[in-house]
Design a protein around this motif. Structure first.
Motif: not given
Length: 549
Positions: A59-61, A122-123, A129-132, A197-199
């Protein structure tokens, strides 16, 4: 089908056991209770009951790379864009996408939306998320390069830090995405789950437990996972805080993990579930049923050849193998599920040119020859390598149906090309992938489902040393043409280049296409708006509704 009564009794008992095992029902009493509940909810309430043949892998994108994970993630989360009813990208978490005159800067305005824990989306959630994905060495980090995100290539090559990726939060609701070059397909690509996204606060608070259970994830999509019983089932519930909740009708979706086709069919007949894919053995029995549908999918199956193999590295031998068997008879008699014979790379009805002509219509069939032609190519190839016979191993995933395809291929090749002998090696899916990646095979039955709706999702696979190549095929002219395609902004010129690239691949007889997957489906007629996508997630449930009978 069995003539003796005792065999009939045993068969019925076996089916009962399979149903109980597949759905993990603990007792006859509980089975009856669940059955009555599912029948009631399917017919009278907004509840959908489905099956999947496997568990949710993740479940981790940042790590997802399979259709089951993609489907779940795309229904419980939402990115800047999502795939719409007609499979075209539409604004989702973003309400606006402003593009600079040079096409290099996209400025997204985010909607007022919350995560399921009440925190605003939020932005910064997109930046994190993208960097992760890069920090986690996610399987699909290369999608950022495909999308032309600034510095993605350099980050993948280890030349720049991930913080220099072309994504920036200008403020809480404004996200700036900078490209290395204009990307006409950016909206399409941003529907892919890797761009969700991810928080950061939540992810870090969970540590190693993140995404391992339904409670270890938060959601911003149309649905939430309210239950996840590993290897058994999971449950979606409507997300009341979703920004477009008024247009979501379903209240609940139950998904049962059922691997056996016979068990799935039994569950459908007893109204435990509302949609299944039929096995080839059941198609003839149900093809006149009012619930039956035949669907042409966009997943292709093909033979990879190890180009380092002395014989299979020979173009004429590869071409002979491709021509040596009856593809039409295979899909009609062995698969029997609506699959189509494939004589190219890009499947039928997947893509159309700017003037509306289908890719397959424009490029036609490749290597669609006679057995005599195949024998001539083989004779020429054997002479070129200095051998009078060849023995090869065909590696195959040990999943239902693949064994029959492998046996059919072996029979056809050995019959029509007697100088070739084929051994079949059945392995688990994970091992097949490992063997492919290590190039430790002769021939392997492989599959590819498109990541996005554009021919490049297939054509880009075969560049030298590409992550999807996995057979050491290399053609510098092909590589150069793919690079030109990636830099061409004129749609008509770009499309012609993609047609030319496919022709070049088959001039080399680089692969042997097998078939375009078809699905024989039983689905209740009162289910409306269940969207089946040709790429990315298998389903979107956002627009699904259950009509009364």
């Amino acid at each position: 089908m069995n003539k003796q009564l005792n065999k009939k009794v045993l068969l019925v008992m076996a089916m009962v056991v399979l149903v109980l095992t597949g759905c993990n029902f603990d007792s006859a009493k509980e089975t009856d209770s669940n059955s009555n509940k599912n029948k009631e909810t399917s017919e009278g309430k907004q509840v959908l009951n489905m099956v999947e043949a496997s568990e949710i892998p993740t479940m981790d994108s940042a790590h997802a790379h399979d259709n089951v994970s993609f489907t779940v993630l795309s229904n419980v989360n939402e990115g800047l864009y999502r795939l719409g009813k007609e499979h075209k990208p539409e604004l989702a978490m973003a309400s606006d996408d402003q593009i600079s005159e040079d096409g290099l800067v996209h400025t997204f305005t985010l909607r007022d939306a919350n995560w399921s824990n009440g925190e605003p989306v939020t932005a910064a959630d997109f930046v994190y998320a993208w960097q992760r994905v890069f920090k986690e060495t996610g399987h699909y980090a290369s999608m950022f390069e495909t999308a032309s995100i600034l510095n993605a290539t350099e980050i993948l090559e280890g030349k720049k830090p991930v913080e220099e990726l072309g994504v920036k939060a200008l403020d809480e609701k404004t996200l700036e995405v900078t490209l290395a070059k204009p990307a006409p397909l950016l909206g399409q690509l941003l529907t892919f789950p890797t761009f969700l996204p991810q928080n950061q606060k939540f992810v870090e608070s969970q540590g190693k437990k993140y995404a391992l259970e339904a409670s270890n994830v938060i959601y911003n999509g149309p649905f939430m996972l309210s239950e996840w019983k590993h290897d058994t089932s999971w449950k979606y519930k409507k997300n009341p805080d979703y920004w477009d909740a008024d247009n979501v009708t379903l209240a609940e979706i139950n998904v049962f993990v059922v691997k056996e086709a016979a068990t799935q069919l039994n569950l459908y007949e007893t109204k435990e579930v509302d949609s299944i894919n039929l096995s080839s053995a059941s198609v003839d029995q149900y093809q006149d049923n009012k619930d039956f549908m035949s669907i042409a999918d966009s997943e292709i199956f093909f033979l990879r050849f190890n180009h380092n193999h002395k014989a299979l590295g020979n173009e004429n031998i590869r071409r002979a193998i491709d021509m040596s068997w009856d593809k039409k008879a295979h899909v009609e008699t062995i698969l029997n599920n609506g699959s189509l014979p494939l004589y190219g790379l890009v499947p039928k009805d997947f893509s159309s040119s700017p003037d509306g002509k289908g890719f397959r219509e424009l490029n036609g069939d490749f290597n669609h020859g006679t057995i005599k032609e195949a024998q001539k190519y083989l004779a020429k190839g054997l002479e070129e390598i200095g051998q009078d016979s060849v023995k090869v191993t065909l590696t195959v995933s040990a999943v239902e149906g693949n064994d029959k395809t492998a046996e059919y291929l072996k029979s056809q090749i050995e019959k029509n090309l007697p100088e070739l002998s084929v051994d079949i090696k059945l392995v688990p899916v994970e091992q097949r992938y490992e063997l492919e990646s290590a190039k430790e095979y002769d021939m392997v039955i492989s599959a590819w489902g498109p990541d996005y709706i554009d021919p490049m999702t297939y054509i880009g696979m075969w560049v030298t040393d590409g992550s999807a190549n996995r057979m050491d095929y290399s053609n510098t002219d092909y590589d150069a043409l793919v690079e030109k395609i990636n830099n061409e902004n004129d749609p008509a010129k770009r499309y012609q280049m993609m047609l030319d690239a496919e022709k070049m691949l088959f001039e080399d007889a680089a692969i042997a296409p097998l078939y375009q997957r078809g699905l024989a489906v039983l689905q209740r007629s009162n289910i409306k708006g269940l969207v089946r996508h040709p790429s990315g997630p298998d389903f979107s449930f956002k627009w699904t509704r259950i009509e009364g009978k």
